[in-house]
Design a protein around this motif. Sequence first.
Motif, PDB file in Angstrom:
ATOM      1  N   ALA A 189      38.510   0.782 -29.215  1.00 10.62           N
ATOM      2  CA  ALA A 189      38.151   2.133 -29.058  1.00 10.62           C
ATOM      3  C   ALA A 189      36.568   2.406 -29.085  1.00 10.62           C
ATOM      4  O   ALA A 189      36.096   3.082 -28.285  1.00 10.62           O
ATOM      5  CB  ALA A 189      38.842   3.133 -30.114  1.00 10.62           C
ATOM      6  N   TYR A 190      35.966   1.765 -29.969  1.00  9.85           N
ATOM      7  CA  TYR A 190      34.574   1.968 -30.095  1.00  9.85           C
ATOM      8  C   TYR A 190      33.859   0.996 -29.154  1.00  9.85           C
ATOM      9  O   TYR A 190      32.996   1.599 -28.557  1.00  9.85           O
ATOM     10  CB  TYR A 190      34.355   1.424 -31.445  1.00  9.85           C
ATOM     11  CG  TYR A 190      32.725   1.663 -31.813  1.00  9.85           C
ATOM     12  CD1 TYR A 190      32.260   2.901 -32.032  1.00  9.85           C
ATOM     13  CD2 TYR A 190      31.823   0.758 -31.594  1.00  9.85           C
ATOM     14  CE1 TYR A 190      30.933   3.131 -32.458  1.00  9.85           C
ATOM     15  CE2 TYR A 190      30.395   0.773 -31.767  1.00  9.85           C
ATOM     16  CZ  TYR A 190      29.871   1.875 -32.056  1.00  9.85           C
ATOM     17  OH  TYR A 190      28.557   2.217 -32.334  1.00  9.85           O
ATOM     18  N   VAL A 191      34.366   0.131 -28.690  1.00 10.55           N
ATOM     19  CA  VAL A 191      33.631  -1.195 -28.043  1.00 10.55           C
ATOM     20  C   VAL A 191      33.848  -1.232 -26.331  1.00 10.55           C
ATOM     21  O   VAL A 191      32.858  -1.437 -25.757  1.00 10.55           O
ATOM     22  CB  VAL A 191      33.457  -2.574 -28.467  1.00 10.55           C
ATOM     23  CG1 VAL A 191      32.757  -2.473 -29.878  1.00 10.55           C
ATOM     24  CG2 VAL A 191      34.733  -3.172 -28.352  1.00 10.55           C
ATOM     25  N   THR A 192      34.973  -0.966 -26.084  1.00 10.22           N
ATOM     26  CA  THR A 192      35.169  -1.107 -24.767  1.00 10.22           C
ATOM     27  C   THR A 192      34.557  -0.255 -23.637  1.00 10.22           C
ATOM     28  O   THR A 192      34.371   1.071 -23.900  1.00 10.22           O
ATOM     29  CB  THR A 192      36.843  -0.888 -24.370  1.00 10.22           C
ATOM     30  OG1 THR A 192      37.562  -1.777 -25.315  1.00 10.22           O
ATOM     31  CG2 THR A 192      37.163  -1.108 -22.885  1.00 10.22           C
ATOM     32  N   GLY A 193      34.007  -0.814 -22.783  1.00  9.99           N
ATOM     33  CA  GLY A 193      33.001   0.092 -21.815  1.00  9.99           C
ATOM     34  C   GLY A 193      31.737  -0.104 -22.148  1.00  9.99           C
ATOM     35  O   GLY A 193      30.666   0.667 -21.347  1.00  9.99           O
ATOM     36  N   LYS A 194      31.420  -0.679 -23.098  1.00 10.45           N
ATOM     37  CA  LYS A 194      29.856  -0.591 -23.726  1.00 10.45           C
ATOM     38  C   LYS A 194      29.338  -1.920 -23.990  1.00 10.45           C
ATOM     39  O   LYS A 194      30.031  -3.070 -23.723  1.00 10.45           O
ATOM     40  CB  LYS A 194      30.069   0.137 -25.354  1.00 10.45           C
ATOM     41  CG  LYS A 194      30.418   1.462 -25.340  1.00 10.45           C
ATOM     42  CD  LYS A 194      30.427   2.077 -26.878  1.00 10.45           C
ATOM     43  CE  LYS A 194      30.806   3.442 -26.716  1.00 10.45           C
ATOM     44  NZ  LYS A 194      31.108   3.861 -28.108  1.00 10.45           N
ATOM     45  N   THR A 195      27.977  -1.768 -23.614  1.00 13.59           N
ATOM     46  CA  THR A 195      27.311  -3.186 -24.049  1.00 13.59           C
ATOM     47  C   THR A 195      26.507  -2.665 -25.487  1.00 13.59           C
ATOM     48  O   THR A 195      25.547  -2.000 -25.477  1.00 13.59           O
ATOM     49  CB  THR A 195      26.238  -3.360 -22.905  1.00 13.59           C
ATOM     50  OG1 THR A 195      26.971  -3.334 -21.691  1.00 13.59           O
ATOM     51  CG2 THR A 195      25.206  -4.568 -23.177  1.00 13.59           C
ATOM     52  N   LEU A 196      26.663  -3.643 -26.521  1.00 14.00           N
ATOM     53  CA  LEU A 196      25.975  -3.609 -27.726  1.00 14.00           C
ATOM     54  C   LEU A 196      24.965  -4.579 -27.997  1.00 14.00           C
ATOM     55  O   LEU A 196      25.312  -5.894 -27.560  1.00 14.00           O
ATOM     56  CB  LEU A 196      27.150  -3.662 -28.714  1.00 14.00           C
ATOM     57  CG  LEU A 196      28.170  -2.420 -28.703  1.00 14.00           C
ATOM     58  CD1 LEU A 196      29.052  -2.792 -29.986  1.00 14.00           C
ATOM     59  CD2 LEU A 196      27.529  -0.997 -28.496  1.00 14.00           C
ATOM     60  N   THR A 197      23.798  -4.267 -28.556  1.00 15.68           N
ATOM     61  CA  THR A 197      22.918  -5.303 -28.796  1.00 15.68           C
ATOM     62  C   THR A 197      22.780  -5.267 -30.398  1.00 15.68           C
ATOM     63  O   THR A 197      22.811  -4.345 -31.082  1.00 15.68           O
ATOM     64  CB  THR A 197      21.653  -4.878 -28.097  1.00 15.68           C
ATOM     65  OG1 THR A 197      21.339  -4.836 -26.789  1.00 15.68           O
ATOM     66  CG2 THR A 197      20.585  -5.825 -28.511  1.00 15.68           C
ATOM     67  N   TYR A 198      22.799  -6.648 -30.727  1.00 15.88           N
ATOM     68  CA  TYR A 198      22.931  -6.770 -32.239  1.00 15.88           C
ATOM     69  C   TYR A 198      21.587  -7.327 -32.898  1.00 15.88           C
ATOM     70  O   TYR A 198      20.877  -8.396 -32.001  1.00 15.88           O
ATOM     71  CB  TYR A 198      23.919  -7.694 -32.573  1.00 15.88           C
ATOM     72  CG  TYR A 198      25.336  -7.188 -32.513  1.00 15.88           C
ATOM     73  CD1 TYR A 198      25.844  -6.371 -33.184  1.00 15.88           C
ATOM     74  CD2 TYR A 198      26.059  -7.376 -31.157  1.00 15.88           C
ATOM     75  CE1 TYR A 198      27.382  -5.646 -33.023  1.00 15.88           C
ATOM     76  CE2 TYR A 198      27.253  -6.896 -30.985  1.00 15.88           C
ATOM     77  CZ  TYR A 198      27.882  -5.966 -31.681  1.00 15.88           C
ATOM     78  OH  TYR A 198      29.048  -5.504 -31.525  1.00 15.88           O
ATOM     79  N   ALA A 199      21.234  -7.252 -33.727  1.00 13.58           N
ATOM     80  CA  ALA A 199      19.987  -7.805 -34.636  1.00 13.58           C
ATOM     81  C   ALA A 199      20.407  -8.220 -35.998  1.00 13.58           C
ATOM     82  O   ALA A 199      21.433  -7.850 -36.440  1.00 13.58           O
ATOM     83  CB  ALA A 199      18.898  -6.711 -34.792  1.00 13.58           C
TER      84      ALA A 199
ATOM     85  N   GLN B 184      15.552  -8.898 -35.969  1.00  8.56           N
ATOM     86  CA  GLN B 184      15.231  -9.672 -34.926  1.00  8.56           C
ATOM     87  C   GLN B 184      16.418  -9.447 -34.128  1.00  8.56           C
ATOM     88  O   GLN B 184      17.601  -9.771 -34.487  1.00  8.56           O
ATOM     89  CB  GLN B 184      14.942 -11.105 -35.132  1.00  8.56           C
ATOM     90  CG  GLN B 184      13.600 -11.228 -36.064  1.00  8.56           C
ATOM     91  CD  GLN B 184      12.466 -10.572 -35.376  1.00  8.56           C
ATOM     92  OE1 GLN B 184      12.161 -11.279 -34.180  1.00  8.56           O
ATOM     93  NE2 GLN B 184      11.427 -10.237 -35.957  1.00  8.56           N
ATOM     94  N   ILE B 185      16.447  -9.445 -32.702  1.00  9.91           N
ATOM     95  CA  ILE B 185      17.181  -9.527 -31.724  1.00  9.91           C
ATOM     96  C   ILE B 185      18.303 -10.590 -31.796  1.00  9.91           C
ATOM     97  O   ILE B 185      17.571 -11.847 -31.820  1.00  9.91           O
ATOM     98  CB  ILE B 185      16.853  -8.907 -30.235  1.00  9.91           C
ATOM     99  CG1 ILE B 185      16.181  -7.542 -30.275  1.00  9.91           C
ATOM    100  CG2 ILE B 185      17.998  -9.078 -29.319  1.00  9.91           C
ATOM    101  CD1 ILE B 185      16.999  -6.495 -30.661  1.00  9.91           C
ATOM    102  N   PHE B 186      19.523 -10.756 -31.910  1.00  9.06           N
ATOM    103  CA  PHE B 186      20.310 -11.527 -32.013  1.00  9.06           C
ATOM    104  C   PHE B 186      20.879 -11.956 -30.531  1.00  9.06           C
ATOM    105  O   PHE B 186      21.185 -13.052 -30.151  1.00  9.06           O
ATOM    106  CB  PHE B 186      21.493 -11.402 -33.109  1.00  9.06           C
ATOM    107  CG  PHE B 186      22.148 -12.644 -33.298  1.00  9.06           C
ATOM    108  CD1 PHE B 186      22.013 -13.701 -34.024  1.00  9.06           C
ATOM    109  CD2 PHE B 186      23.425 -12.682 -32.924  1.00  9.06           C
ATOM    110  CE1 PHE B 186      22.743 -14.872 -34.413  1.00  9.06           C
ATOM    111  CE2 PHE B 186      24.411 -13.910 -33.158  1.00  9.06           C
ATOM    112  CZ  PHE B 186      23.894 -14.842 -33.787  1.00  9.06           C
ATOM    113  N   GLY B 187      21.475 -10.883 -30.020  1.00  7.00           N
ATOM    114  CA  GLY B 187      22.269 -11.195 -28.724  1.00  7.00           C
ATOM    115  C   GLY B 187      22.806  -9.832 -28.347  1.00  7.00           C
ATOM    116  O   GLY B 187      22.829  -8.856 -29.022  1.00  7.00           O
ATOM    117  N   THR B 188      23.403  -9.918 -27.116  1.00  5.69           N
ATOM    118  CA  THR B 188      23.858  -8.714 -26.592  1.00  5.69           C
ATOM    119  C   THR B 188      25.355  -8.898 -25.842  1.00  5.69           C
ATOM    120  O   THR B 188      25.466 -10.200 -25.372  1.00  5.69           O
ATOM    121  CB  THR B 188      23.022  -7.975 -25.352  1.00  5.69           C
ATOM    122  OG1 THR B 188      21.837  -7.865 -25.929  1.00  5.69           O
ATOM    123  CG2 THR B 188      23.571  -6.767 -24.836  1.00  5.69           C
TER     124      THR B 188
END
Length: 135
Positions: free
Chosen positions: A33-43, A47-51
Amino acid sequence: MRHHLVHLALALTLAQALPLGAEPTIGAAEFDAYVTGKTLTYAEGGQIFGTEEYLPGRRVRWAFTGDICQYGTWYEENGQICFVYEHDPTPQCWTFWQGTNGLRARFAGDPEGRELTEVQNSDEPLICAGPDVGV
């Protein structure tokens, strides 16, 4: 009296299962429910880890910063969210929980307890680098 002891034992068990101040982990339904249809960037550690772009049907598109995209799927197993990518059949399992500023995640079996934090949340698709760009 026995009733109070049962509640006390349950409270102590829950307190031991969660680090002090930790939020409860989320399962597949909440994650979806939280993630579908979204693009999340993680650190990690600032430091940015990935997306990762979360597509319908529990499909994903992941890229380390500046790297080519990897396509995969996710599923829940033993309370963890596990990812399998097209070029690596080894499941990558994470424990997720909702933090005050977005998702937080810890890789399964990481003895150092390192954590990823959501630092950006977008409705835009993931832009993929790679050898076929512009062809």
